[in-house]
Structures are given as structure tokens and as C-alpha cells.
Enzyme design. Structure first.
Site, PDB file in Angstrom:
ATOM      1  N   HIS A 176      75.990 -22.310 149.043  1.00  0.00           N
ATOM      2  CA  HIS A 176      75.656 -21.590 150.274  1.00  0.00           C
ATOM      3  C   HIS A 176      76.111 -22.414 151.468  1.00  0.00           C
ATOM      4  O   HIS A 176      75.729 -23.577 151.621  1.00  0.00           O
ATOM      5  CB  HIS A 176      74.158 -21.292 150.327  1.00  0.00           C
ATOM      6  CG  HIS A 176      73.740 -20.290 149.288  1.00  0.00           C
ATOM      7  ND1 HIS A 176      72.627 -20.437 148.505  1.00  0.00           N
ATOM      8  CD2 HIS A 176      74.329 -19.121 148.918  1.00  0.00           C
ATOM      9  CE1 HIS A 176      72.543 -19.387 147.675  1.00  0.00           C
ATOM     10  NE2 HIS A 176      73.565 -18.583 147.904  1.00  0.00           N
ATOM     11  N   GLU A 179      73.946 -24.737 153.881  1.00  0.00           N
ATOM     12  CA  GLU A 179      73.087 -25.763 153.284  1.00  0.00           C
ATOM     13  C   GLU A 179      73.823 -27.094 153.256  1.00  0.00           C
ATOM     14  O   GLU A 179      74.196 -27.612 152.206  1.00  0.00           O
ATOM     15  CB  GLU A 179      72.643 -25.281 151.890  1.00  0.00           C
ATOM     16  CG  GLU A 179      71.837 -23.980 151.981  1.00  0.00           C
ATOM     17  CD  GLU A 179      71.655 -23.235 150.656  1.00  0.00           C
ATOM     18  OE1 GLU A 179      72.011 -23.769 149.603  1.00  0.00           O
ATOM     19  OE2 GLU A 179      71.144 -22.088 150.699  1.00  0.00           O
ATOM     20  N   ARG A 234      76.164 -17.946 155.133  1.00  0.00           N
ATOM     21  CA  ARG A 234      75.688 -18.253 153.777  1.00  0.00           C
ATOM     22  C   ARG A 234      76.726 -17.935 152.687  1.00  0.00           C
ATOM     23  O   ARG A 234      76.912 -18.697 151.751  1.00  0.00           O
ATOM     24  CB  ARG A 234      74.421 -17.422 153.527  1.00  0.00           C
ATOM     25  CG  ARG A 234      73.929 -17.367 152.085  1.00  0.00           C
ATOM     26  CD  ARG A 234      72.658 -16.517 152.001  1.00  0.00           C
ATOM     27  NE  ARG A 234      72.265 -16.218 150.633  1.00  0.00           N
ATOM     28  CZ  ARG A 234      71.439 -16.964 149.911  1.00  0.00           C
ATOM     29  NH1 ARG A 234      70.947 -18.078 150.416  1.00  0.00           N
ATOM     30  NH2 ARG A 234      71.108 -16.611 148.689  1.00  0.00           N
ATOM     31  N   ASN A 251      75.731 -17.101 144.615  1.00  0.00           N
ATOM     32  CA  ASN A 251      74.648 -17.296 143.650  1.00  0.00           C
ATOM     33  C   ASN A 251      73.960 -15.988 143.239  1.00  0.00           C
ATOM     34  O   ASN A 251      72.856 -15.999 142.700  1.00  0.00           O
ATOM     35  CB  ASN A 251      73.616 -18.299 144.171  1.00  0.00           C
ATOM     36  CG  ASN A 251      73.018 -19.137 143.057  1.00  0.00           C
ATOM     37  OD1 ASN A 251      73.658 -19.361 142.022  1.00  0.00           O
ATOM     38  ND2 ASN A 251      71.781 -19.586 143.245  1.00  0.00           N
ATOM     39  N   ARG A 252      74.631 -14.886 143.492  1.00  0.00           N
ATOM     40  CA  ARG A 252      74.227 -13.589 142.939  1.00  0.00           C
ATOM     41  C   ARG A 252      75.392 -12.976 142.178  1.00  0.00           C
ATOM     42  O   ARG A 252      75.340 -11.839 141.767  1.00  0.00           O
ATOM     43  CB  ARG A 252      73.818 -12.612 144.065  1.00  0.00           C
ATOM     44  CG  ARG A 252      72.645 -13.062 144.914  1.00  0.00           C
ATOM     45  CD  ARG A 252      71.333 -13.068 144.155  1.00  0.00           C
ATOM     46  NE  ARG A 252      70.217 -13.497 145.009  1.00  0.00           N
ATOM     47  CZ  ARG A 252      69.932 -14.769 145.289  1.00  0.00           C
ATOM     48  NH1 ARG A 252      70.653 -15.754 144.773  1.00  0.00           N
ATOM     49  NH2 ARG A 252      68.904 -15.058 146.081  1.00  0.00           N
ATOM     50  N   HIS A 304      71.179 -26.994 146.150  1.00  0.00           N
ATOM     51  CA  HIS A 304      70.991 -26.118 147.313  1.00  0.00           C
ATOM     52  C   HIS A 304      70.000 -26.781 148.277  1.00  0.00           C
ATOM     53  O   HIS A 304      69.491 -27.862 148.026  1.00  0.00           O
ATOM     54  CB  HIS A 304      70.418 -24.767 146.871  1.00  0.00           C
ATOM     55  CG  HIS A 304      71.361 -23.899 146.093  1.00  0.00           C
ATOM     56  ND1 HIS A 304      71.853 -22.718 146.581  1.00  0.00           N
ATOM     57  CD2 HIS A 304      71.893 -24.032 144.863  1.00  0.00           C
ATOM     58  CE1 HIS A 304      72.651 -22.170 145.681  1.00  0.00           C
ATOM     59  NE2 HIS A 304      72.690 -22.943 144.613  1.00  0.00           N
ATOM     60  N   SER A 305      69.697 -26.074 149.366  1.00  0.00           N
ATOM     61  CA  SER A 305      68.569 -26.447 150.219  1.00  0.00           C
ATOM     62  C   SER A 305      68.064 -25.159 150.870  1.00  0.00           C
ATOM     63  O   SER A 305      68.791 -24.164 150.853  1.00  0.00           O
ATOM     64  CB  SER A 305      68.996 -27.448 151.298  1.00  0.00           C
ATOM     65  OG  SER A 305      69.710 -26.813 152.335  1.00  0.00           O
ATOM     66  N   TYR A 306      66.894 -25.059 151.439  1.00  0.00           N
ATOM     67  CA  TYR A 306      65.901 -26.088 151.498  1.00  0.00           C
ATOM     68  C   TYR A 306      64.634 -25.549 150.858  1.00  0.00           C
ATOM     69  O   TYR A 306      64.556 -24.343 150.583  1.00  0.00           O
ATOM     70  CB  TYR A 306      65.604 -26.451 152.978  1.00  0.00           C
ATOM     71  CG  TYR A 306      65.060 -25.289 153.813  1.00  0.00           C
ATOM     72  CD1 TYR A 306      63.694 -25.129 154.003  1.00  0.00           C
ATOM     73  CD2 TYR A 306      65.930 -24.350 154.360  1.00  0.00           C
ATOM     74  CE1 TYR A 306      63.194 -24.064 154.760  1.00  0.00           C
ATOM     75  CE2 TYR A 306      65.427 -23.282 155.107  1.00  0.00           C
ATOM     76  CZ  TYR A 306      64.064 -23.137 155.297  1.00  0.00           C
ATOM     77  OH  TYR A 306      63.581 -22.079 156.015  1.00  0.00           O
ATOM     78  N   TYR A 356      61.468 -17.012 143.564  1.00  0.00           N
ATOM     79  CA  TYR A 356      61.433 -15.550 143.499  1.00  0.00           C
ATOM     80  C   TYR A 356      62.432 -15.084 142.443  1.00  0.00           C
ATOM     81  O   TYR A 356      63.405 -15.779 142.150  1.00  0.00           O
ATOM     82  CB  TYR A 356      61.785 -14.912 144.856  1.00  0.00           C
ATOM     83  CG  TYR A 356      62.925 -15.603 145.592  1.00  0.00           C
ATOM     84  CD1 TYR A 356      64.229 -15.559 145.119  1.00  0.00           C
ATOM     85  CD2 TYR A 356      62.683 -16.312 146.768  1.00  0.00           C
ATOM     86  CE1 TYR A 356      65.265 -16.193 145.799  1.00  0.00           C
ATOM     87  CE2 TYR A 356      63.710 -16.962 147.443  1.00  0.00           C
ATOM     88  CZ  TYR A 356      65.002 -16.892 146.952  1.00  0.00           C
ATOM     89  OH  TYR A 356      66.016 -17.532 147.622  1.00  0.00           O
ATOM     90  N   GLU A 378      66.592 -27.620 145.195  1.00  0.00           N
ATOM     91  CA  GLU A 378      66.504 -27.177 146.589  1.00  0.00           C
ATOM     92  C   GLU A 378      66.030 -28.410 147.352  1.00  0.00           C
ATOM     93  O   GLU A 378      64.857 -28.783 147.274  1.00  0.00           O
ATOM     94  CB  GLU A 378      65.476 -26.053 146.757  1.00  0.00           C
ATOM     95  CG  GLU A 378      65.859 -24.761 146.079  1.00  0.00           C
ATOM     96  CD  GLU A 378      66.586 -23.798 147.003  1.00  0.00           C
ATOM     97  OE1 GLU A 378      67.026 -24.208 148.103  1.00  0.00           O
ATOM     98  OE2 GLU A 378      66.699 -22.629 146.626  1.00  0.00           O
TER      99      GLU A 378
HETATM  100  O1  0X9 Z   1      68.376 -17.836 146.151  1.00  0.00           O
HETATM  101  C1  0X9 Z   1      69.122 -18.753 145.794  1.00  0.00           C
HETATM  102  O2  0X9 Z   1      70.291 -18.570 145.459  1.00  0.00           O
HETATM  103  C2  0X9 Z   1      68.582 -20.186 145.761  1.00  0.00           C
HETATM  104  N1  0X9 Z   1      67.813 -20.425 146.959  1.00  0.00           N
HETATM  105  S1  0X9 Z   1      68.609 -20.578 148.390  1.00  0.00           S
HETATM  106  O3  0X9 Z   1      67.621 -20.624 149.440  1.00  0.00           O
HETATM  107  N2  0X9 Z   1      69.380 -21.972 148.431  1.00  0.00           N
HETATM  108  O4  0X9 Z   1      69.554 -19.531 148.529  1.00  0.00           O
HETATM  109  C3  0X9 Z   1      67.694 -20.353 144.546  1.00  0.00           C
HETATM  110  C4  0X9 Z   1      68.401 -20.150 143.246  1.00  0.00           C
HETATM  111  C5  0X9 Z   1      67.492 -20.130 142.062  1.00  0.00           C
HETATM  112  N3  0X9 Z   1      68.184 -19.653 140.887  1.00  0.00           N
HETATM  113  C6  0X9 Z   1      68.504 -18.338 140.696  1.00  0.00           C
HETATM  114  N4  0X9 Z   1      68.084 -17.396 141.480  1.00  0.00           N
HETATM  115  N5  0X9 Z   1      69.209 -18.045 139.627  1.00  0.00           N
HETATM  116 ZN    ZN Z   2      71.382 -21.999 148.431  1.00  0.00          ZN
END
Ligand code: 0X9
Ligand code: ZN
Ligand code: ZN
Length: 417
Positions: A176, A179, A234, A251-252, A304-306, A356, A378
Site C-alpha cells: 500500500h 504506508e 493506497r 492486497n485484494r 504493512h502499517s499501521y 476484519y 501492521e
Molecule cells: O487490509 C489490508 O490489506 C491490511 N491492512 S491495511 O491497513 N495495511 O490495508 C491487512 C491485511 C490482512 N490480511 C488480509 N486481509 N488477507
Molecule cells: Zn497495507
């Protein structure tokens, strides 16, 4: 002389231009107590140009969850009034984002030389990858695993003493764009490895017996964009068919319950999952590399953060991974190691419950490929500065995180085969 000064001042100038754009912006923290208050948050999200920091989108907000979001200057009074009137308890985390941005760089006069205790722009990081490999030929080598959407080479550093049949740990940073502490950690890790090899017994054993693949920045285009245009960006920077909105959340974008939960199908959203799994050149390059090295890669770490969390699978489902007990105890011990330096408190657990549910993440994907040790860090902080972590915190953050990473690596080493 002027020309030279102008050149080295370019980064400072562009950072400075951006600062003005954030004048008067505020970051709020709320904890909605019930569904009604969650509704108010969604209302703000759709009508007030609110940028969600934590969680990453309004759709992820649930009652009792801590929510941080950024509000445009001209909307901040309205938003604050609305929160007051509706009785949602709130706190102003950052009163003026401009001031926080001004404080993130320790000194305003910046020269584009590399420093482990400063945020480095992409150009500087790219040059650093070449230099660190050239200066440590028996420990570090550099390769390119692909090109980004905008055509930048994705550099990967391989670290370790050469030897037969070595297993490996893969670690990436900079998924991201905003970060910034994340790429700083990957650089720090590489520095510590080359500086303490032959001196620190744990590091020496790790590098003798394992290889580390370190990808300092995955989302390079996004990272560059946070330096030149929008510090709060992001996603990637790819174009989306049929939309004027740019970018996909890397990360999606992995094939792990892709876009089933905690992700958006709308290209304008910050958690847009992309048109298909691995639609992004960057995620495809990473996934291809890992698929090609599945016989050696025994652990996957992504930074990642935070929020100060140490997460492990799953995030796309509430189902627990087979080695849940093992992952949980590794995370507990690694968090304890991390806290031993500055008492920084981390929470740990499966992503779905500890933060989440969100599908399409690289950690879950790597795990389902058979990499049984898969963790998402994170890093600092818990919201005081959020993404705008001051440079004075780079060193302590990296030093403490290094302890956790070394713990995990050593565990993996002791549990090979
Ligand atoms: O949401 C995310 O991608 C990550 N948090 S962030 O605030 N850095 O964007 C957490 C990722 C946890 N892992 C997965 N969701 N697979
Ligand atoms: Zn992130
Ligand atoms: Zn050190």
C-alpha cells in the site's frame, strides 16, 4: 551550481507542493456503538469525501470497531457538527494534516542520498538495491521479477551465503503506497543482515542456512505517486476499463476467496479487488515468483502499517488454518520479542477476527499455496500519526520489528522438514 541545487531540491519541492493540499484537513477517530452509528459513518463516507484510514473502507465498519478517517478541510466543520449532533463519540487524531506532514520529515532541506533513518523516494531505493548488492557480492544479489504497470523494474534482493539445498523466507514491503514505514523496514532488514552477518550469531546462522528474498517495494507506481501527487494514495496506478478511477488494491487482488468479502467491485473504491485475481502486473509478478519457488519458500512475510498487529490466516474466512495453534504461539512469542525493546504492544491473531474479514490478500494466498508460515505485519503506530509516522520513529520501529522477524525466521529454520 544552481542547477545542481535545483536537482537535489526537487524531492523537497514536490513534497512541499503537496503539503499545501492537506492544509486544514483533519483525521477523526470514532467508535460507532451500534448499527445506527455505523449508518452515520457510511453516510459520511458517501457524502463527505471521507478517506478511510482504518479500516480501509466504510463497508468494513462494524459496531464497536475503532475507525480512523480523513476529512477535506472544507468539510471538516460539517463532519464534526454531524458527529456531535448524532451523539457519535469522536476524537480528533490529527487537527491539521499539513502540520503532521511537515513534521514527518525531520529536516526540510533534503538531499536525495539514501538513508536508513529517512523515507527514501523510489529513485533512491532503486539505486540503493544496486549498491547494496554490488557492495556485498557474497551475501546479496539483485534480480528483477517483473515490471510495474508504468514500466518500472521490480527489484528483488536475495540474501544469504550460498550453499546446497537452501530453504528460503520471502518478505515484501510497500503493498500500500502510503504506508511509508513498510519499505523503510525492508531496507533496514537488508542493512542489518549485511552489517551483522559474522557478528550476530543468530543473523549469521540464519544467513548461512536460509536465503531471504526481500522485495523492498511491491507497489512502486503507487509509492512514486505518494511522493509526487497524493501522499494518501493506497492502490496501484493502473487504468480501469469503463471508469475514470485509477488503481486496484493489491492486497485484494490475490486468488484467495477473491472479492467475496471485505473488498469492493467498484474501481473508485480504495479496496477495489481488480477485474480478476492477479489482474495487476505487480501482484502477478509476485505470485509467479512464489509459484516458481514453492519448493524452497517456507515462510511468507508481508509488511504493512499501521495498527501494531501481527496477523496470520485466514482473512477471507473465519475458518481457522490447520496449524492455528502453532501460528498463534509463534505470533505471541514474536510480539513478545518485539515488545522487549521499547514496550510496543502488538495484537495478534487470524486476520478475520484480529482486524476484519478481507479476501484476496497475499498472506492467505501464500498460505493456501502450502507456505505454512504466513504473516502480515501492521507496523507502528496505533493512530497518533497513522501513515504520517515521523522519521524519528523509523529506527525504533525497524529495530523492534527486526526482533520479531528474526524470531519467526529462527523458528522456521528450526522447523524445516
Ligand atoms: O487490509 C489490508 O490489506 C491490511 N491492512 S491495511 O491497513 N495495511 O490495508 C491487512 C491485511 C490482512 N490480511 C488480509 N486481509 N488477507
Ligand atoms: Zn497495507
Ligand atoms: Zn541494529
Amino acid at each position: 551550481m544552481w542547477a545542481l541545487l535545483v536537482l537535489i531540491g526537487a524531492a523537497a519541492v514536490s513534497a512541499h507542493l503537496q503539503d499545501l493540499a492537506f492544509d486544514g484537513q483533519k483525521v477523526f477517530r470514532v467508535i460507532p456503538q451500534n448499527d445506527e452509528q455505523v449508518e452515520i459513518i457510511s453516510f459520511l463516507a458517501s457524502n463527505m469525501q471521507v478517506d478511510f484510514w482504518q479500516p480501509d473502507s466504510a463497508t468494513l465498519v462494524r459496531p464497536k470497531m475503532q475507525v480512523d478517517f480523513r476529512v477535506e478541510a472544507d468539510k471538516s466543520f460539517e463532519v464534526e457538527d454531524l458527529l456531535k449532533e448524532s451523539g457519535v463519540e469522536y476524537r480528533v487524531l490529527i487537527d491539521n494534516l499539513q502540520a503532521a506532514l511537515d513534521a514527518q520529515f525531520d529536516s526540510k532541506a533534503r538531499i536525495a542520498t539514501h538513508s536508513y533513518e529517512k523515507y527514501n523516494n523510489w529513485e533512491t531505493i532503486a539505486a540503493w538495491t544496486a549498491n547494496i548488492a554490488a557492495q556485498n557480492p557474497d551475501l546479496v544479489s539483485r534480480s528483477v521479477i517483473g515490471k510495474t504497470y508504468e514500466g518500472r523494474p521490480m527489484y528483488l534482493l536475495k540474501m544469504g551465503k550460498s550453499g546446497p539445498n537452501k530453504k528460503a523466507i520471502f518478505m515484501d514491503c510497500g503493498f500500500h503506497a502510503r504506508e511509508w514505514i513498510s519499505p523503510a523496514f525492508c531496507q533496514w532488514f537488508v542493512k542489518e543482515a549485511v552489517e551483522t552477518y559474522g557478528k550476530d550469531s543468530v543473523m549469521t546462522t540464519l544467513l548461512n542456512r536460509l536465503d531471504f528474498y526481500v522485495l523492498p517495494v511491491l507497489n512502486i507506481d503507487g509509492y512514486v505517486y505518494t511522493w509526487t501527487n497524493d501522499r494518501m494514495w493506497r492502490k496501484t496506478r493502473s487504468k480501469n476499463a469503463g471508469s475514470s478511477c485509477i488503481g486496484t488494491d493489491p492486497n485484494r487482488n490475490f486468488n484467495a476467496g477473491w472479492c467475496t468479502i471485505g473488498a469492493s467491485k467498484k474501481p473508485c473504491d480504495p479496496t477495489y479487488c481488480g477485474s480478476a485475481p492477479e489482474s495487476e502486473k505487480e501482484t502477478k509478478a509476485l505470485a509467479d515468483f512464489i509459484r516458481e519457488h514453492l519448493s524452497t519458500v517456507k515462510a511468507y512475510l508481508t509488511v504493512h502499517s499501521y495498527s501494531q498487529l501481527l496477523l496470520f490466516p485466514y482473512s477471507y474466512t473465519y475458518k481457522l488454518p490447520l496449524n492455528y495453534e502453532e501460528l498463534n504461539s509463534i505470533a505471541r512469542a514474536a510480539s513478545k520479542e518485539l515488545a522487549s525493546l521499547y514496550n510496543t504492544k502488538y495484537t495478534y491473531g487470524p486476520g478475520a477476527t484480529a482486524i476484519y474479514p478481507a479476501a484476496g490478500g497475499s498472506d492467505d494466498w501464500a498460505y493456501d499455496q502450502g507456505i505454512k508460515y504466513s504473516f502480515t505485519f501492521e507496523l507502528r503506530d496505533t493512530g497518533r500519526y497513522g501513515f504520517i509516522l515521523p522519521e524519528s520513529q523509523i529506527k525504533p520501529t525497524c529495530e523492534e520489528t527486526l526482533l520479531a522477524v528474526k524470531y519467526i525466521a529462527n523458528y522456521v529454520l528450526e522447523h524445516l522438514y
